[in-house]
Design a protein around this motif. Structure first.
Motif, PDB file in Angstrom:
ATOM      1  N   SER A   1     113.121  52.804  92.618  1.00  0.00           N
ATOM      2  CA  SER A   1     114.611  52.940  92.077  1.00  0.00           C
ATOM      3  C   SER A   1     114.815  54.253  91.406  1.00  0.00           C
ATOM      4  O   SER A   1     113.636  54.499  90.640  1.00  0.00           O
ATOM      5  N   THR A   2     115.569  55.027  91.541  1.00  0.00           N
ATOM      6  CA  THR A   2     115.878  56.267  91.029  1.00  0.00           C
ATOM      7  C   THR A   2     117.246  56.378  90.413  1.00  0.00           C
ATOM      8  O   THR A   2     118.111  55.721  90.916  1.00  0.00           O
TER       9      THR A   2
ATOM     10  N   GLY B   1     117.509  61.952  89.934  1.00  0.00           N
ATOM     11  CA  GLY B   1     116.650  61.799  91.097  1.00  0.00           C
ATOM     12  C   GLY B   1     115.485  61.407  90.416  1.00  0.00           C
ATOM     13  O   GLY B   1     114.386  61.203  91.279  1.00  0.00           O
ATOM     14  N   LYS B   2     115.136  61.086  89.223  1.00  0.00           N
ATOM     15  CA  LYS B   2     113.895  60.801  88.725  1.00  0.00           C
ATOM     16  C   LYS B   2     113.657  59.208  88.892  1.00  0.00           C
ATOM     17  O   LYS B   2     114.545  58.412  89.040  1.00  0.00           O
ATOM     18  N   VAL B   3     112.236  58.807  88.899  1.00  0.00           N
ATOM     19  CA  VAL B   3     111.933  57.228  89.180  1.00  0.00           C
ATOM     20  C   VAL B   3     112.083  56.711  88.248  1.00  0.00           C
ATOM     21  O   VAL B   3     111.841  57.017  87.077  1.00  0.00           O
TER      22      VAL B   3
ATOM     23  N   GLY C   1     109.731  58.467  85.429  1.00  0.00           N
ATOM     24  CA  GLY C   1     110.278  59.314  84.647  1.00  0.00           C
ATOM     25  C   GLY C   1     110.231  60.576  85.187  1.00  0.00           C
ATOM     26  O   GLY C   1     110.747  61.739  84.670  1.00  0.00           O
ATOM     27  N   GLU C   2     109.721  60.981  86.521  1.00  0.00           N
ATOM     28  CA  GLU C   2     109.626  61.943  87.039  1.00  0.00           C
ATOM     29  C   GLU C   2     110.472  62.142  88.666  1.00  0.00           C
ATOM     30  O   GLU C   2     110.390  61.043  89.089  1.00  0.00           O
TER      31      GLU C   2
END
Length: 253
Positions: free
Chosen positions: A21-22, A27-29, A232-233
């Motif tokens: 889920s982003t 676009g971060k996870v 978080g990335e």
């Protein structure tokens, strides 16, 4: 936005999905999550893209009279509508991106065949991969998948489709291998495509999940994981192996 795919055969169905889920804005996870939920008691499985947690609310609101796949198909439009409104009323999703695609696949007792349908929470254009014909799908209405071939919720880029072997038959590979390729190609397309005309970023990754659906025999498993897709990335497709070791990219001619 994520990716799910399926193949309906005469004697089984295979579904596939990614596992993240982003944040649609960055676009971060945000989390690892299964897009596929198996319901062996109903001889079916559900795959969902769009709003996170939709499948939890949908199962919570499932009518008690739903006892098989055909019942679920009958209940699906109202069930998806109620779930969509519940999430909206309780502000369970940040922002205004409430587009959800619910796919149900399983064994129909009434029709004595395997079939798949979907209900959307928004109007959507759909293009037939074989004929190229485009139709506009109404929201909160059951749309049945017809004909053969593979259905993909969000097509990978042309380059990824070629590199990952989606444009040709690969000798010795089965449907499970092909659908694994589809999800991997989706990860390779992360950040490069939009979906349904949405300004929100498309991302896929985390892991590849498959589900095998056959009457009285429904299983789901993870075929590959990308530990490089870190919470978080953003998804970075260049990190990690693009495919499981048992599969290989198609070299350009």
């Amino acid at each position: 936005m994520s990716i799910v795919a399926l193949q309906v055969r005469d004697n089984y169905i295979i579904m596939a999905g990614d596992g993240v889920s982003t944040d649609p804005a960055t676009g971060k996870v945000a989390a690892y999550v299964s897009k596929i939920t198996t319901l062996p008691d109903l001889d079916c499985a559900i795959a969902i893209t769009g709003v996170g947690g939709f499948h939890y609310v949908l199962q919570w609101k499932m009518p008690t009279w739903v006892t098989d796949f055909d019942d679920l198909v009958e209940a699906l439009p109202e069930l998806v509508y109620d779930t969509h409104n519940e999430i909206h009323r309780n502000n369970m999703v940040q922002g205004d991106n409430l587009k959800t695609n619910v796919v149900v696949a399983g064994w129909s007792i009434n029709e004595q065949k395997y079939k798949a349908v979907r209900v959307l929470t928004y109007a959507k254009e759909s293009t037939d991969a074989e004929t190229g014909e485009t139709t506009r799908l109404a929201p909160f209405v059951v749309h049945e998948f017809t004909g053969g071939g593979v259905w993909i919720s969000a097509a990978p880029t042309d380059d990824a489709s070629k590199r990952f072997g989606l444009m040709e038959d690969i000798e010795g590979e089965d449907d499970a291998a092909f659908l694994t390729r589809v999800i991997c190609a989706g990860r390779a397309s992360s950040g490069m495509i939009s979906q349904d005309g949405s300004p929100y970023r498309f991302n896929a990754g985390g892991f590849v999940q498959l589900a095998f659906i056959q009457r009285s025999d429904i299983r789901s498993w993870i075929t590959y994981r990308w530990p490089e897709d870190v919470i978080g990335e953003p998804i970075r497709p260049e990190l990690g192996s693009p495919l499981p070791p048992s599969l290989s990219l198609v070299e350009p001619v």
